[in-house]
Design a protein around this motif. Sequence first.
Motif, PDB file in Angstrom:
ATOM      1  N   ARG A 140     -35.254  -0.741   4.454  1.00 19.05           N
ATOM      2  CA  ARG A 140     -34.563  -2.030   4.398  1.00 19.05           C
ATOM      3  C   ARG A 140     -34.209  -2.339   2.950  1.00 19.05           C
ATOM      4  O   ARG A 140     -35.071  -2.266   2.070  1.00 19.05           O
ATOM      5  N   LEU A 141     -32.943  -2.654   2.710  1.00 25.04           N
ATOM      6  CA  LEU A 141     -32.442  -2.936   1.368  1.00 25.04           C
ATOM      7  C   LEU A 141     -31.646  -4.236   1.401  1.00 25.04           C
ATOM      8  O   LEU A 141     -30.718  -4.381   2.203  1.00 25.04           O
ATOM      9  N   THR A 142     -32.010  -5.184   0.548  1.00 27.41           N
ATOM     10  CA  THR A 142     -31.288  -6.450   0.426  1.00 27.41           C
ATOM     11  C   THR A 142     -30.675  -6.539  -0.959  1.00 27.41           C
ATOM     12  O   THR A 142     -31.381  -6.422  -1.964  1.00 27.41           O
ATOM     13  N   ALA A 183     -33.809 -17.205  -6.059  1.00 30.40           N
ATOM     14  CA  ALA A 183     -35.212 -16.820  -5.915  1.00 30.40           C
ATOM     15  C   ALA A 183     -35.755 -17.208  -4.539  1.00 30.40           C
ATOM     16  O   ALA A 183     -36.422 -16.407  -3.870  1.00 30.40           O
ATOM     17  N   ARG A 184     -35.476 -18.436  -4.106  1.00 28.75           N
ATOM     18  CA  ARG A 184     -35.956 -18.870  -2.791  1.00 28.75           C
ATOM     19  C   ARG A 184     -35.318 -18.049  -1.679  1.00 28.75           C
ATOM     20  O   ARG A 184     -35.979 -17.708  -0.683  1.00 28.75           O
ATOM     21  N   ALA A 185     -34.039 -17.727  -1.831  1.00 30.19           N
ATOM     22  CA  ALA A 185     -33.356 -16.919  -0.824  1.00 30.19           C
ATOM     23  C   ALA A 185     -33.984 -15.529  -0.715  1.00 30.19           C
ATOM     24  O   ALA A 185     -34.180 -15.006   0.387  1.00 30.19           O
ATOM     25  N   LEU A 186     -34.292 -14.920  -1.854  1.00 24.56           N
ATOM     26  CA  LEU A 186     -34.916 -13.600  -1.841  1.00 24.56           C
ATOM     27  C   LEU A 186     -36.285 -13.652  -1.167  1.00 24.56           C
ATOM     28  O   LEU A 186     -36.642 -12.762  -0.386  1.00 24.56           O
ATOM     29  N   LEU A 187     -37.055 -14.682  -1.461  1.00 25.54           N
ATOM     30  CA  LEU A 187     -38.364 -14.822  -0.837  1.00 25.54           C
ATOM     31  C   LEU A 187     -38.230 -14.970   0.674  1.00 25.54           C
ATOM     32  O   LEU A 187     -38.941 -14.306   1.450  1.00 25.54           O
ATOM     33  N   ASN A 188     -37.320 -15.832   1.118  1.00 22.80           N
ATOM     34  CA  ASN A 188     -37.126 -16.029   2.550  1.00 22.80           C
ATOM     35  C   ASN A 188     -36.654 -14.749   3.221  1.00 22.80           C
ATOM     36  O   ASN A 188     -37.097 -14.398   4.324  1.00 22.80           O
ATOM     37  N   GLU A 189     -35.745 -14.020   2.565  1.00 27.87           N
ATOM     38  CA  GLU A 189     -35.230 -12.784   3.144  1.00 27.87           C
ATOM     39  C   GLU A 189     -36.314 -11.719   3.223  1.00 27.87           C
ATOM     40  O   GLU A 189     -36.368 -10.935   4.179  1.00 27.87           O
ATOM     41  N   ALA A 190     -37.194 -11.679   2.232  1.00 25.38           N
ATOM     42  CA  ALA A 190     -38.247 -10.663   2.214  1.00 25.38           C
ATOM     43  C   ALA A 190     -39.154 -10.753   3.433  1.00 25.38           C
ATOM     44  O   ALA A 190     -39.637  -9.727   3.940  1.00 25.38           O
ATOM     45  N   PHE A 191     -39.373 -11.971   3.927  1.00 27.33           N
ATOM     46  CA  PHE A 191     -40.299 -12.152   5.030  1.00 27.33           C
ATOM     47  C   PHE A 191     -39.592 -12.518   6.343  1.00 27.33           C
ATOM     48  O   PHE A 191     -40.249 -12.929   7.296  1.00 27.33           O
ATOM     49  N   GLU A 197     -30.232  -2.248   8.063  1.00 23.94           N
ATOM     50  CA  GLU A 197     -30.845  -1.519   6.962  1.00 23.94           C
ATOM     51  C   GLU A 197     -30.413  -2.070   5.610  1.00 23.94           C
ATOM     52  O   GLU A 197     -31.221  -2.184   4.689  1.00 23.94           O
ATOM     53  N   VAL A 198     -29.113  -2.399   5.472  1.00 25.24           N
ATOM     54  CA  VAL A 198     -28.594  -2.913   4.204  1.00 25.24           C
ATOM     55  C   VAL A 198     -27.982  -4.291   4.443  1.00 25.24           C
ATOM     56  O   VAL A 198     -27.086  -4.445   5.279  1.00 25.24           O
ATOM     57  N   THR A 199     -28.479  -5.280   3.725  1.00 16.24           N
ATOM     58  CA  THR A 199     -27.961  -6.643   3.808  1.00 16.24           C
ATOM     59  C   THR A 199     -27.427  -7.052   2.441  1.00 16.24           C
ATOM     60  O   THR A 199     -28.116  -6.881   1.429  1.00 16.24           O
ATOM     61  N   ILE A 200     -26.199  -7.567   2.409  1.00 19.02           N
ATOM     62  CA  ILE A 200     -25.589  -8.047   1.169  1.00 19.02           C
ATOM     63  C   ILE A 200     -25.360  -9.552   1.299  1.00 19.02           C
ATOM     64  O   ILE A 200     -24.729 -10.004   2.259  1.00 19.02           O
ATOM     65  N   LEU A 201     -25.886 -10.310   0.358  1.00 16.85           N
ATOM     66  CA  LEU A 201     -25.794 -11.769   0.395  1.00 16.85           C
ATOM     67  C   LEU A 201     -24.986 -12.269  -0.788  1.00 16.85           C
ATOM     68  O   LEU A 201     -25.333 -12.004  -1.940  1.00 16.85           O
TER      69      LEU A 201
END
Length: 216
Positions: A140-142, A183-191, A197-201
């Motif tokens: 998984r890659l964001t 930062a909050r978006a990355l934290l929410n996406e991580a969990f 497999e690949v998500t681009i935001l």
Amino acid sequence: MSRILITGATGLVGGHLIRLLNDDPRVTQIVAPTRRPLPPMRKVTNPRDPQLTDVLTQLSEPIDIVFCCLGTTRREAGSKEAFILADYTLVVDTALAGLRLGAKHMLVVSAVGASKRSPFFYNRVKGEMEASLIAQQWPRLTIARPSLLLGKREKRRPGESLFAPLFRLLPAKWRSVQASDVARALLNEAFSPAREEVTILNSGQLHEKATQTPLI
């Protein structure tokens, strides 16, 4: 419970993110290699070395999730070579360390307009970095592609102050975004549950995800 590796924790986005991670009950341990020391935090181990790659190669404890918030500008870096080191080489080295330590999810801060075919040096390096991470075939890659980042920096970037009002008026994809929201978006996406497999935001999606109630 998750063990975290994060690089770029002394930067604008990374500074917000490491504090969020330290306060998050789902996180048990944070390894944050840096070139200069971080303030003491309860869950954070902070190995330091001017040669960040050397620290990454020496890590040995298992990791679940990797965050990379490394990034600079060509002007701040001082040369094309130094920019490539910061925004390409060290990012790829972070990812390789995470894979070696067993991580299943990599989240990285890139930039709007990133493309390895871009005629612009900055965007081309960012695009080449993204392509290298995709080629690693992460489970998984964001990839976060914010536009102009807003927030209090240690060193002012005059161009950002000049263009900030304009970027607030652009369509969502190109609109400026607060570093704290990234930062909050990355934290929410991580969990969040994996969708692909690949998500681009982009900036608009990062702002939206930052406002979502985290799943705990």
